[in-house]
Every structure is written in C-alpha cells, then in structure tokens.
Enzyme design. Sequence first.
Site, PDB file in Angstrom:
ATOM      1  N   HIS A   1      42.552  45.124  39.884  1.00  0.00           N
ATOM      2  CA  HIS A   1      43.747  45.348  39.062  1.00  0.00           C
ATOM      3  C   HIS A   1      44.393  46.698  39.389  1.00  0.00           C
ATOM      4  O   HIS A   1      45.596  46.776  39.648  1.00  0.00           O
ATOM      5  CB  HIS A   1      43.351  45.281  37.577  1.00  0.00           C
ATOM      6  CG  HIS A   1      44.491  45.489  36.626  1.00  0.00           C
ATOM      7  ND1 HIS A   1      45.179  44.440  36.058  1.00  0.00           N
ATOM      8  CD2 HIS A   1      45.068  46.623  36.156  1.00  0.00           C
ATOM      9  CE1 HIS A   1      46.136  44.931  35.277  1.00  0.00           C
ATOM     10  NE2 HIS A   1      46.086  46.252  35.319  1.00  0.00           N
ATOM     11  N   GLU A   2      43.581  47.751  39.395  1.00  0.00           N
ATOM     12  CA  GLU A   2      44.155  49.083  39.647  1.00  0.00           C
ATOM     13  C   GLU A   2      44.676  49.200  41.076  1.00  0.00           C
ATOM     14  O   GLU A   2      45.713  49.816  41.314  1.00  0.00           O
ATOM     15  CB  GLU A   2      43.141  50.189  39.337  1.00  0.00           C
ATOM     16  CG  GLU A   2      42.722  50.270  37.862  1.00  0.00           C
ATOM     17  CD  GLU A   2      43.884  50.333  36.863  1.00  0.00           C
ATOM     18  OE1 GLU A   2      44.959  50.865  37.205  1.00  0.00           O
ATOM     19  OE2 GLU A   2      43.717  49.822  35.736  1.00  0.00           O
TER      20      GLU A   2
ATOM     21  N   HIS B   1      48.065  47.832  41.319  1.00  0.00           N
ATOM     22  CA  HIS B   1      49.090  48.820  40.942  1.00  0.00           C
ATOM     23  C   HIS B   1      49.385  49.763  42.109  1.00  0.00           C
ATOM     24  O   HIS B   1      50.540  50.109  42.348  1.00  0.00           O
ATOM     25  CB  HIS B   1      48.628  49.639  39.735  1.00  0.00           C
ATOM     26  CG  HIS B   1      48.687  48.900  38.436  1.00  0.00           C
ATOM     27  ND1 HIS B   1      49.748  48.096  38.072  1.00  0.00           N
ATOM     28  CD2 HIS B   1      47.824  48.856  37.389  1.00  0.00           C
ATOM     29  CE1 HIS B   1      49.522  47.590  36.860  1.00  0.00           C
ATOM     30  NE2 HIS B   1      48.354  48.030  36.425  1.00  0.00           N
TER      31      HIS B   1
ATOM     32  N   HIS C   1      52.374  44.467  35.780  1.00  0.00           N
ATOM     33  CA  HIS C   1      51.547  43.531  35.023  1.00  0.00           C
ATOM     34  C   HIS C   1      52.127  42.126  35.108  1.00  0.00           C
ATOM     35  O   HIS C   1      53.332  41.934  35.192  1.00  0.00           O
ATOM     36  CB  HIS C   1      51.407  43.997  33.577  1.00  0.00           C
ATOM     37  CG  HIS C   1      50.466  45.155  33.466  1.00  0.00           C
ATOM     38  ND1 HIS C   1      50.614  46.167  32.548  1.00  0.00           N
ATOM     39  CD2 HIS C   1      49.364  45.459  34.197  1.00  0.00           C
ATOM     40  CE1 HIS C   1      49.631  47.046  32.720  1.00  0.00           C
ATOM     41  NE2 HIS C   1      48.866  46.645  33.705  1.00  0.00           N
ATOM     42  N   CYS C   2      51.254  41.142  35.078  1.00  0.00           N
ATOM     43  CA  CYS C   2      51.624  39.741  35.277  1.00  0.00           C
ATOM     44  C   CYS C   2      51.415  38.983  33.970  1.00  0.00           C
ATOM     45  O   CYS C   2      50.442  39.216  33.251  1.00  0.00           O
ATOM     46  CB  CYS C   2      50.744  39.156  36.383  1.00  0.00           C
ATOM     47  SG  CYS C   2      51.051  37.427  36.740  1.00  0.00           S
TER      48      CYS C   2
HETATM   49 ZN   LIG Z   1      47.444  47.610  34.646  1.00  0.00          ZN
HETATM   50 ZN   LIG Z   2      50.032  37.481  38.839  1.00  0.00          ZN
END
Ligand SMILES: [Zn+2]
Ligand SMILES: [Zn+2]
Length: 161
Positions: free
Chosen positions: A113-114, A117, A123-124
Amino acid sequence: MDVTLMPVGTIGRPLLEAVKARLESLGFSCFLSKEHSIPDKAYNPLRNQYLVHQFLDLVNTEEGHHLLITSVDLYIKGLNFIFGYAPGPNAIISIARLQGARLEERTVKEAVHELGHVLSLGHCSNPRCVMHFSNTLSDTDYKSVKFCSECLKRLPPSFQE
Ligand SMILES: [Zn+2]
Ligand SMILES: [Zn+2]
C-alpha cells in the site's frame, strides 16, 4: 522500482524475508539493509507513541527509495495512529498494530500500500484492492495484497502481469 527495505528497531528476519519475497513477486526489486536504531527523539511519552517524521529523516538525504519497517507505534499530527506513511520517495510502516496470526500477510499489505503511494497511486474505492484505505485491521484483513485492475493500469509496465 528498486526499494531498500530497512528495519528500524527489532524486526524478525523471517518477516523481513517474507515481505521482500512478496514485493519481488509483485515487480519490485528489493534489498534488505542492516537494522537501524529507533530515533529516541521521536518518542512522545504523553502518547506512548513515536512521531513519524524523525524516522523518515534517517533516509531523506539518501538516493532512491526506502521502505522503513518499525516495531513501534507511530503517529502524525491530527491522527491517533498510522499504519504507514509515504510522503515522497520513501515510505514507512509500523507492525505495532498488525500483531496476530496474520502479521505477515498484514505487513505485506501495508508495505505494498505505501509503495503504491510512492508510485503516485491514491486511495482506491475497491475494498479488495491493496490501495483501499485501512481505518481498522478488519479493513486490512479484507483487502487483498494485490493492486486492482484500475490501479494496475496506472503503474509502470514492469508491474503488469
Ligand atoms: Zn494510504
Ligand atoms: Zn485499486
């Protein structure tokens, strides 16, 4: 993308190796660095937590991308805690709130996740996508370790399966 994985504080070697292996399977090139000590000045005794910025200062003058993994609980002004943070070329995650039987899986998700970014993804809205925002551990447990097809489209070709 090349990423240096840097433990800050004591992180089990098997966990680091697992994160490295999963990141490489997703298309990152991962290097494991030596363990760094926790920056004492980051500690806030009133909160019993550590301010995130001093951790990122450990690598902000270095070239390339770093993913810091720390054992202590992190915070940032305005939030009770953070699972991770990625304000620029470097990112950090904390395993303090990921403990349990699913520690390894949760750590991998927060790491991906990071780094998403760092790769400029936001964000999704898809709750199964790794880029979905985790407010709680159940959000983390619900999402997968993978980028959804929409997020994948925005990543460099080396990430396409
Ligand atoms: Zn995030
Ligand atoms: Zn996504």
